[in-house]
Design a protein around this motif. Sequence first.
Motif, PDB file in Angstrom:
ATOM      1  N   TYR A  95      42.252  51.971  41.471  1.00 19.18           N
ATOM      2  CA  TYR A  95      43.037  50.765  41.778  1.00 19.18           C
ATOM      3  C   TYR A  95      42.891  50.399  43.259  1.00 19.18           C
ATOM      4  N   GLU A  96      43.012  51.397  44.123  1.00 16.94           N
ATOM      5  CA  GLU A  96      42.926  51.134  45.572  1.00 16.94           C
ATOM      6  C   GLU A  96      41.545  50.603  45.955  1.00 16.94           C
ATOM      7  N   TYR A  97      40.550  51.141  45.291  1.00 17.65           N
ATOM      8  CA  TYR A  97      39.179  50.662  45.539  1.00 17.65           C
ATOM      9  C   TYR A  97      39.041  49.183  45.127  1.00 17.65           C
ATOM     10  N   VAL A  98      39.589  48.832  43.972  1.00 17.06           N
ATOM     11  CA  VAL A  98      39.490  47.446  43.491  1.00 17.06           C
ATOM     12  C   VAL A  98      40.197  46.498  44.470  1.00 17.06           C
ATOM     13  N   VAL A  99      41.373  46.861  44.915  1.00 16.64           N
ATOM     14  CA  VAL A  99      42.151  46.008  45.812  1.00 16.64           C
ATOM     15  C   VAL A  99      41.461  45.856  47.170  1.00 16.64           C
TER      16      VAL A  99
END
Length: 277
Positions: A55-59
């Motif tokens: 998730y953090e990578y996508v954001v």
Amino acid sequence: MQNALHLSDEEFKLISGLVYDRFGINLGEHKRALVMARLHKVLHKGGFSNFKEYYEYVVRDTSGHALLTLIDRISTNHTFFFREQEHFDFFKEVALAQIVEALRKSGKSDLRIWCAGCASGEEPYTLAMILSNYFNDDFSDLDIGILATDISVTALNKAADGVYKADKLREVPSWYKQRYFIPLKDGHLAVKQEIKEIILFRRLNLVRNEYPFKGQFHTIFCRNVMIYFDNATRQALVERFHRYLAPDGYLIIGHSESIDRSLGYFKRVRPSIYQKT
Ligand SMILES: C[S@@+](CC[C@H](N)C(=O)[O-])C[C@H]1O[C@@H](n2cnc3c(N)ncnc32)[C@H](O)[C@@H]1O
């Protein structure tokens, strides 16, 4: 076999919140297993050790590619040729004659249709075949165009290819099959170029305030898309469809969907077929 990663409550909240914010898609608790299954491969391929890391990578990814992959995996692209046939019958038997008459009266020649949420292309190709057949392949006094949009790049690439397995054409009348498809050596069927030329495929997120269109459409098909949205998103979308429809234009939605007519934008002509008021 790769080990299944656990999707915690917090991680599911983060991912479903992101999907809702960016695409309007409402992933309720019942979709948790689906999210886990569909993202499983992406996580393994990217070497993420848990969903939060992913998730953090996508954001963080400013290129937008990671978000595209996410929505590609999450969106449901099920569709087929001549799906919900009554809509196409109505379009051919009622709507088209009215549209053409109005165009001729006003001295205009642009006939514009929008397939919003076209998935892998079966819906706009069905419409293009119907149009071609209706005008007997002679578009000489009209400029006919179908805009077909979706959020999924994978689905749009498939649509632009226009090559389908034979069993995908189950509902296509044999006359249409012969007239508008080329059989390939491997058993697949390719949509003929003359049909492809009627359609413009573009990526478009329906959940935004404005669309980059100059003109209005005579009919909008948005079928089996709004089921994934919540009420507020649906209402805002219906308001935008009203704005982008020509006077008396039709909005055709999926059989299992409905719109709130108390908003006053549309009158219901038949089940799931609405006309701009
Ligand atoms: C089930 S398919 C419907 C295909 C076709 N209209 C039909 O009825 O057979 C739903 C499509 O809506 C698209 N979709 C979902 N959310 C979207 C959004 N926010 N913007 C654009 N397309 C979206 C999905 O990618 C998917 O291809």
